[in-house]
Design an enzyme around this catalytic site. Structure first.
Site, mmCIF file in Angstrom:
data_model
loop_
_atom_site.group_PDB
_atom_site.id
_atom_site.type_symbol
_atom_site.label_atom_id
_atom_site.label_comp_id
_atom_site.label_asym_id
_atom_site.label_seq_id
_atom_site.Cartn_x
_atom_site.Cartn_y
_atom_site.Cartn_z
ATOM 1 N N LYS A 29 0.904 -1.225 0.053
ATOM 2 C CA LYS A 29 0.036 0.133 0.069
ATOM 3 C C LYS A 29 0.799 1.345 -0.008
ATOM 4 O O LYS A 29 0.731 2.104 -0.684
ATOM 5 C CB LYS A 29 -0.906 0.029 1.129
ATOM 6 C CG LYS A 29 -1.912 -0.746 1.182
ATOM 7 C CD LYS A 29 -3.126 -1.054 2.306
ATOM 8 C CE LYS A 29 -4.059 -2.096 2.309
ATOM 9 N NZ LYS A 29 -4.646 -2.491 3.657
ATOM 10 N N GLN A 76 -5.235 -1.482 9.496
ATOM 11 C CA GLN A 76 -5.016 -2.634 9.088
ATOM 12 C C GLN A 76 -5.699 -3.688 9.986
ATOM 13 O O GLN A 76 -5.417 -3.494 11.217
ATOM 14 C CB GLN A 76 -3.539 -2.871 8.632
ATOM 15 C CG GLN A 76 -3.604 -4.336 8.146
ATOM 16 C CD GLN A 76 -3.965 -4.446 6.564
ATOM 17 O OE1 GLN A 76 -3.931 -3.451 5.847
ATOM 18 N NE2 GLN A 76 -4.482 -5.431 6.361
ATOM 19 N N ASP A 132 -11.391 3.273 3.806
ATOM 20 C CA ASP A 132 -11.735 1.890 3.867
ATOM 21 C C ASP A 132 -13.465 1.568 3.703
ATOM 22 O O ASP A 132 -13.919 0.683 3.351
ATOM 23 C CB ASP A 132 -11.340 1.105 5.078
ATOM 24 C CG ASP A 132 -10.369 0.119 4.902
ATOM 25 O OD1 ASP A 132 -10.087 -0.144 3.564
ATOM 26 O OD2 ASP A 132 -9.623 -0.210 5.654
#
Ligand code: NAP
Length: 294
Positions: free
Chosen positions: A54, A98, A121
């Site tokens: 990422k 995460q 997200d």
């Protein structure tokens, strides 16, 4: 019939290129450089690989990466303090924590603490609600990638029968909402669904997101259907090495479907590309700019 292979790697590369161009434009026109903070708690090797990939992609898109790595023993209060700092930091336009988090931390509490405007997200309850209400907002990356891939085959999904296998909050439910927003007729299947093969066989568009290796067999697929395989399952391979397969039996699907995503190289690469897109859109929205046309 031999299905068209939907090349997620190529679609993702094109999207990343367009995002990078748009980042360059907003930089030149507005002096804005979008920034993404990725927070990793602990040392789960798979998560470490995701986070590294990422951050690399963020830099390649011309954005700023603010990586925060915390020890596995981090307490919930310390993580919430970090989230508050990132919420307040104007250079940070997107925040991604995460998952999974260590047991001592309540993931829902952490997700709810993220500023919804920075929730790239799309997991914050406010963004989940906006998606369910058909309002614009930040939407989860993997589901968005699935819809973009389906639209490389069908310019419109309106009126299509879609079946989504899996009802998780991170994939199945948001994919179903996005397909509904595209005016598809959507059925969501899960472990208690009575006639799952029958529902799948009716679907013009089949999305599999269950985490069961090659669960969807060729005889569950309508001839000519478009199949989007979200699954990533590690299985024993030849010579003691492990391999990765999807939730769909690819070689069987390729004989029946009209189009199918491979695993790897299908949905996987789209997730990071959509994360970059979300970060760019979040940065623009925070500065009162219209989202660039991608
Ligand atoms: P999850 O949270 O474990 O959810 C799995 C869903 O599948 C649940 O709704 C479950 O039903 C359903 N299910 C499981 N076994 C089933 C069966 N035998 N028949 C019918 N339904 C069944 O998984 P997830 O996080 O959504 O992930 C799904 C897959 O996508 C995994 O392989 C994961 O690695 C992959 N994934 C890939 C990406 C990517 O970037 N490509 C991103 C995220 C996830 P119940 O609700 O009834 O239990």
């Amino acid at each position: 019939m031999s299905a068209k292979v939907i090349d997620g790697k190529a679609v993702a590369a094109e999207l990343r290129g367009k995002v990078a161009e748009a980042v360059h434009r907003v930089g030149c026109d507005r002096g804005l450089q979008p920034g993404l903070a990725v927070v990793l708690v602990g040392d789960n090797p798979a998560s470490e690989v995701y986070v590294r990939n990422k951050s690399k992609a963020v830099a390649e898109a011309g954005m700023r990466a603010f990586d925060r790595k915390l020890p596995a023993s981090t307490g919930e209060a310390d993580l919430l303090t970090l989230i508050a700092e990132l919420n307040a930091d104007k250079a940070v336009n997107g925040i991604l924590v995460q998952l999974p988090l260590p047991k001592q931390i309540d993931s829902q509490k952490v997700i709810a603490a993220i500023d919804p405007a920075k929730d790239v997200d799309g997991f914050h309850p406010l963004n989940v609600g906006r998606l369910a209400s058909g309002l614009p907002g930040l939407v989860p990356c993997t589901p968005l990638g699935c819809v973009i891939l389906a639209k490389t085959v069908h310019s419109s999904l309106a009126g299509m029968e879609a079946a989504v296998v899996g009802r998780s909050n991170i994939v199945g439910k948001p994919v179903a909402q996005l397909l509904l927003a595209e005016n598809a007729t959507v059925t969501i299947c899960h472990s208690k669904t009575r006639d799952l093969p029958g529902i799948c066989r009716r679907a013009d568009l089949l999305v599999a997101a269950i985490g069961q290796p090659e669960f969807v067999r060729g005889d569950c697929i309508k001839p000519g259907a478009t199949v989007i395989d979200v699954g990533i399952n590690r299985v024993p391979g030849e010579g003691g090495k492990s391999g990765i397969v999807g939730d769909v039996a690819y070689s069987e699907a390729a004989k029946v479907a009209g189009a199918v995503t491979p695993v790897p190289g299908g949905v996987g690469p789209m997730t990071i590309a959509c994360l970059l897109l979300n970060t760019l859109n979040a940065a623009c929205a925070q500065h009162g700019l219209l989202a660039p046309k991608i």
